[in-house]
Motif scaffolding. Structure first.
Motif, PDB file in Angstrom:
ATOM      1  N   ILE A 119       0.835  -1.189   0.000  1.00 36.93           N
ATOM      2  CA  ILE A 119       0.000   0.000   0.000  1.00 36.93           C
ATOM      3  C   ILE A 119       0.875   1.246   0.000  1.00 36.93           C
ATOM      4  N   GLY A 120       1.986   1.194   0.719  1.00 36.17           N
ATOM      5  CA  GLY A 120       2.854   2.366   0.793  1.00 36.17           C
ATOM      6  C   GLY A 120       3.927   2.353  -0.272  1.00 36.17           C
ATOM      7  N   SER A 121       3.982   1.276  -1.071  1.00 37.57           N
ATOM      8  CA  SER A 121       4.926   1.211  -2.169  1.00 37.57           C
ATOM      9  C   SER A 121       6.364   1.065  -1.696  1.00 37.57           C
ATOM     10  N   ARG A 122       7.316   1.533  -2.522  1.00 40.21           N
ATOM     11  CA  ARG A 122       8.727   1.344  -2.209  1.00 40.21           C
ATOM     12  C   ARG A 122       9.110   2.143  -0.969  1.00 40.21           C
ATOM     13  N   GLN A 123      10.308   1.849  -0.460  1.00 40.36           N
ATOM     14  CA  GLN A 123      10.683   2.503   0.791  1.00 40.36           C
ATOM     15  C   GLN A 123      10.830   4.010   0.640  1.00 40.36           C
ATOM     16  N   THR A 124      11.411   4.469  -0.497  1.00 38.95           N
ATOM     17  CA  THR A 124      11.555   5.920  -0.662  1.00 38.95           C
ATOM     18  C   THR A 124      10.177   6.568  -0.696  1.00 38.95           C
ATOM     19  N   THR A 125       9.252   5.906  -1.397  1.00 44.62           N
ATOM     20  CA  THR A 125       7.895   6.440  -1.465  1.00 44.62           C
ATOM     21  C   THR A 125       7.292   6.454  -0.072  1.00 44.62           C
ATOM     22  N   SER A 126       7.522   5.370   0.677  1.00 41.80           N
ATOM     23  CA  SER A 126       6.966   5.295   2.028  1.00 41.80           C
ATOM     24  C   SER A 126       7.455   6.454   2.877  1.00 41.80           C
ATOM     25  N   MET A 127       8.722   6.820   2.698  1.00 36.93           N
ATOM     26  CA  MET A 127       9.273   7.904   3.504  1.00 36.93           C
ATOM     27  C   MET A 127       8.531   9.207   3.211  1.00 36.93           C
ATOM     28  N   VAL A 128       8.275   9.459   1.920  1.00 34.07           N
ATOM     29  CA  VAL A 128       7.545  10.679   1.553  1.00 34.07           C
ATOM     30  C   VAL A 128       6.137  10.622   2.141  1.00 34.07           C
ATOM     31  N   LEU A 129       5.497   9.446   1.999  1.00 36.31           N
ATOM     32  CA  LEU A 129       4.129   9.315   2.500  1.00 36.31           C
ATOM     33  C   LEU A 129       4.073   9.636   3.990  1.00 36.31           C
ATOM     34  N   TYR A 130       4.981   9.027   4.761  1.00 38.79           N
ATOM     35  CA  TYR A 130       4.923   9.224   6.207  1.00 38.79           C
ATOM     36  C   TYR A 130       5.277  10.653   6.601  1.00 38.79           C
ATOM     37  N   LYS A 131       6.188  11.256   5.857  1.00 36.11           N
ATOM     38  CA  LYS A 131       6.557  12.642   6.171  1.00 36.11           C
ATOM     39  C   LYS A 131       5.338  13.551   5.980  1.00 36.11           C
ATOM     40  N   VAL A 132       4.660  13.383   4.846  1.00 31.32           N
ATOM     41  CA  VAL A 132       3.486  14.220   4.576  1.00 31.32           C
ATOM     42  C   VAL A 132       2.393  13.934   5.600  1.00 31.32           C
ATOM     43  N   TRP A 133       2.129  12.650   5.841  1.00 34.41           N
ATOM     44  CA  TRP A 133       1.043  12.298   6.767  1.00 34.41           C
ATOM     45  C   TRP A 133       1.301  12.844   8.162  1.00 34.41           C
ATOM     46  N   LYS A 134       2.536  12.658   8.655  1.00 32.34           N
ATOM     47  CA  LYS A 134       2.868  13.117  10.017  1.00 32.34           C
ATOM     48  C   LYS A 134       2.684  14.625  10.123  1.00 32.34           C
ATOM     49  N   THR A 135       3.134  15.345   9.087  1.00 33.65           N
ATOM     50  CA  THR A 135       3.062  16.805   9.140  1.00 33.65           C
ATOM     51  C   THR A 135       1.606  17.265   9.134  1.00 33.65           C
ATOM     52  N   LEU A 136       0.818  16.703   8.224  1.00 34.12           N
ATOM     53  CA  LEU A 136      -0.572  17.150   8.117  1.00 34.12           C
ATOM     54  C   LEU A 136      -1.384  16.723   9.343  1.00 34.12           C
ATOM     55  N   GLU A 137      -1.010  15.567   9.900  1.00 35.22           N
ATOM     56  CA  GLU A 137      -1.722  15.068  11.081  1.00 35.22           C
ATOM     57  C   GLU A 137      -1.570  16.041  12.254  1.00 35.22           C
ATOM     58  N   ALA A 138      -0.408  16.697  12.326  1.00 34.37           N
ATOM     59  CA  ALA A 138      -0.142  17.585  13.461  1.00 34.37           C
ATOM     60  C   ALA A 138      -0.752  18.971  13.264  1.00 34.37           C
ATOM     61  N   ASP A 139      -1.325  19.233  12.097  1.00 41.22           N
ATOM     62  CA  ASP A 139      -1.839  20.570  11.793  1.00 41.22           C
ATOM     63  C   ASP A 139      -3.364  20.559  11.813  1.00 41.22           C
ATOM     64  N   GLU A 140      -3.921  21.377  12.692  1.00 41.37           N
ATOM     65  CA  GLU A 140      -5.375  21.368  12.898  1.00 41.37           C
ATOM     66  C   GLU A 140      -6.157  21.700  11.623  1.00 41.37           C
ATOM     67  N   LEU A 141      -5.557  22.519  10.764  1.00 38.08           N
ATOM     68  CA  LEU A 141      -6.254  22.911   9.532  1.00 38.08           C
ATOM     69  C   LEU A 141      -6.595  21.698   8.663  1.00 38.08           C
ATOM     70  N   PHE A 142      -5.835  20.611   8.849  1.00 38.74           N
ATOM     71  CA  PHE A 142      -6.061  19.430   8.012  1.00 38.74           C
ATOM     72  C   PHE A 142      -6.917  18.377   8.706  1.00 38.74           C
ATOM     73  N   HIS A 143      -7.347  18.652   9.938  1.00 40.29           N
ATOM     74  CA  HIS A 143      -8.188  17.669  10.624  1.00 40.29           C
ATOM     75  C   HIS A 143      -9.574  17.634   9.987  1.00 40.29           C
ATOM     76  N   THR A 144     -10.140  16.438   9.924  1.00 39.41           N
ATOM     77  CA  THR A 144     -11.476  16.313   9.330  1.00 39.41           C
ATOM     78  C   THR A 144     -12.509  16.856  10.316  1.00 39.41           C
TER      79      THR A 144
END
Ligand SMILES: Cc1cc2nc3c(=O)[nH]c(=O)nc-3n(C[C@H](O)[C@H](O)[C@H](O)COP(=O)(O)OP(=O)(O)OC[C@H]3O[C@@H](n4cnc5c(N)ncnc54)[C@H](O)[C@@H]3O)c2cc1C
Length: 475
Positions: free
Chosen positions: A91-116
């Motif tokens: 689902i997360g693809s290759r490791q480099t891709t996974s790193m980008v995915l987790y970086k984006v997810w972690k950052t947006l998760e911590a920002d209230e503007l992106f909360h559902t």
């Protein structure tokens, strides 16, 4: 034999016994012990390091989080087991891709503007939020100046990875960015020339938001029949854009309803010699200070849709709307100041292909967004099924997670398989697509290109396989 066997941990936490016959599951004891030890070490590393985007080590993100899913992630428990690592790589693809995915997810998760929000906002509010999120997203600078300047293949690969990352958490933002920045910028760079590059830079810097205006009310798939015209006027050295009737109104165009200041408009180019087919033009749409449309344009939002209401899809009609001659994207075809049409194609059909080639990257993005949505939905359903407990072999004993029941598995597992299979397909499709575009940029003929040819050209491809071998332990 009871239909459902459940192996339960004893006090040491390392031995599993069947709830019904009390027989220990000898086969798996050693394996489970080893897996547990390895996982604990990994979790320790994870906790000790925290999130650090500067290290290239992504393995810690591929470890299952501690919690109710742990027993399923470690191996067989009862009838259900998951290879957590393999699933997450798929689902997360290759490791480099996974790193980008987790970086984006972690950052947006911590920002209230992106909360559902708890309640679904009305569509105007969704559009306002998506516009604010786009501004914030630019500020995070997940892409660098270098991203925009990379060669086509590397840049598009980075853009698609980022697109996938955002699509997993915020579809509105993903589509808004894809249309307004990456697709626009990519088209400028491949169809335009030096004189257009400032548009691309402005889009990457968040100073300009665009729309890609191809579809009309009367024609979507059959782009050759689009009827918006751009007629060259040598006396003013301008193109005059017109919408002959309502069927030729541009419609469904994302970002056009309220927010874009520019649009990439596809229109039939006409000179005194006649019509030369579909060409792309950079067209100013709104005053960037007031966001009011310029005179000569009739435009608006198409209103509520079944979904994706954070995107302001719009319509537009042109009434003798003038743009400078230089706004024609002229890498392959141009009009001189005097009004002579010049093209590098001997066959006019090739002009249509060149004009539309870049939009295919947008279609690839739509596949990514769809699979990201499927993966998110099935992850939520599987997690819920692993912690929700109903009934059990002993009416007074522990209840079983509902994922142990065949009916629940029958409902959900095909979608887990679909998410993994589609994810793998898209990854290899993107590789081949980018290779084809690069070859076409270099002038290579694509008529006889097939997978066999590509493998022959690059022997490394014959053996390289980025996916986990299902026959090997993933630890
Ligand atoms: C949410 C959303 C956002 C959009 N955003 C944009 C945008 O930003 N910019 C833009 O330019 N457009 C946009 N569009 C328009 C989109 O690109 C078109 O809807 C799409 O190209 C299909 O065109 P159509 O709707 O006219 O379908 P049609 O061309 O009328 O096709 C209808 C059906 O017939 C099938 N069909 C058509 N021709 C054939 C054939 N030869 N063989 C077999 N089947 C065929 C199609 O697959 C489809 O199922 C958007 C659409 C949506 C729904």
């Amino acid at each position: 034999m009871p239909r459902i066997q459940r192996y339960k941990k004893n006090t040491t936490g390392l031995q599993y016994k069947c709830n019904n016959c009390q027989k220990a599951d000898e086969r798996e004891q050693g394996e489970i012990k080893e897996l547990r030890q390895k996982t604990r070490q990994s979790l320790y590393v994870h906790k000790a390091r925290g999130f650090d985007s500067n290290t290239g080590d992504t393995t810690r993100y591929l470890m299952p989080p501690w919690g109710p899913m742990q027993d399923f992630a470690l191996g067989r428990l009862g009838l259900t087991w998951f290879n957590w690592c393999a699933e997450s790589i798929c689902i997360g693809s290759r490791q480099t891709t996974s790193m980008v995915l987790y970086k984006v997810w972690k950052t947006l998760e911590a920002d209230e503007l992106f909360h559902t929000p708890q309640l679904t906002p009305v569509s105007d509010e969704q559009k306002r939020r998506a516009a604010l999120q786009l501004i914030r997203y630019h500020q995070y600078k997940f892409y660098t100046e270098g991203t925009a300047n990379n060669n086509y293949k590397r840049k598009t690969r980075t853009i698609l990875t980022l697109n996938e990352a955002i699509a997993g958490v915020n579809m509105n933002l993903s589509v808004k960015f894809a249309l307004g920045v990456s697709l626009f910028s990519n088209t400028i760079l491949s169809l335009g020339t030096e004189r257009h590059h400032h548009f691309s830079r402005a889009a990457w810097n968040g100073e300009l938001l665009s729309a890609v205006a191809l579809t009309e009310v009367g024609h979507g798939s059959n782009t050759k029949q689009l009827r918006t015209t751009a007629t060259y006027d040598p006396s003013s050295q301008q193109f005059v854009i017109n919408t002959p009737d309502f069927q030729a109104a541009k419609c469904w165009i994302g970002n056009l309803g309220k927010t874009c200041t520019y649009a990439l408009v596809f229109a039939q180019l006409i000179t005194v010699d006649g019509s030369h087919g579909l060409h792309a033009f950079v067209v100013p749409i709104r005053d960037p200070t007031t966001f009011l449309p310029y005179p000569g344009l009739i435009l608006g939002d198409i209103g509520d849709k079944a979904g994706l209401n954070g995107i302001d899809n719009g319509f537009i009609m042109f009434q003798n709307y003038r743009i400078p001659r230089e706004n024609l994207l002229n890498r392959t075809s141009d009009v001189t100041a005097e009004g002579d049409y010049e093209t590098s194609f001997s066959n006019p059909e090739q002009q249509l292909g060149a004009a539309l080639e870049n939009l295919s990257a947008g279609r690839v993005g739509i596949m990514q967004e769809s699979v990201a949505t499927l993966a998110s939905a099935i992850t939520i359903a599987i997690r819920y099924s692993a912690v929700r407990r109903q009934f059990g072999p002993d009416p007074d004993g522990e209840e079983l997670p509902i994922i142990e029941y065949e009916m629940q598995q029958w409902r959900l597992f095909p979608y887990v398989a679909a998410a993994c299979a589609l994810r793998i397909f898209i990854e290899s499709f993107i590789d081949q697509y980018l290779e084809c575009v690069e070859m076409s940029h270099s002038g290579a003929k694509l008529a006889h290109l097939d997978v066999q040819d590509m493998v022959k050209q690059d022997p490394a491809k014959a053996t390289a396989h980025p996916w986990p071998n299902p026959n090997k332990a993933c630890w």
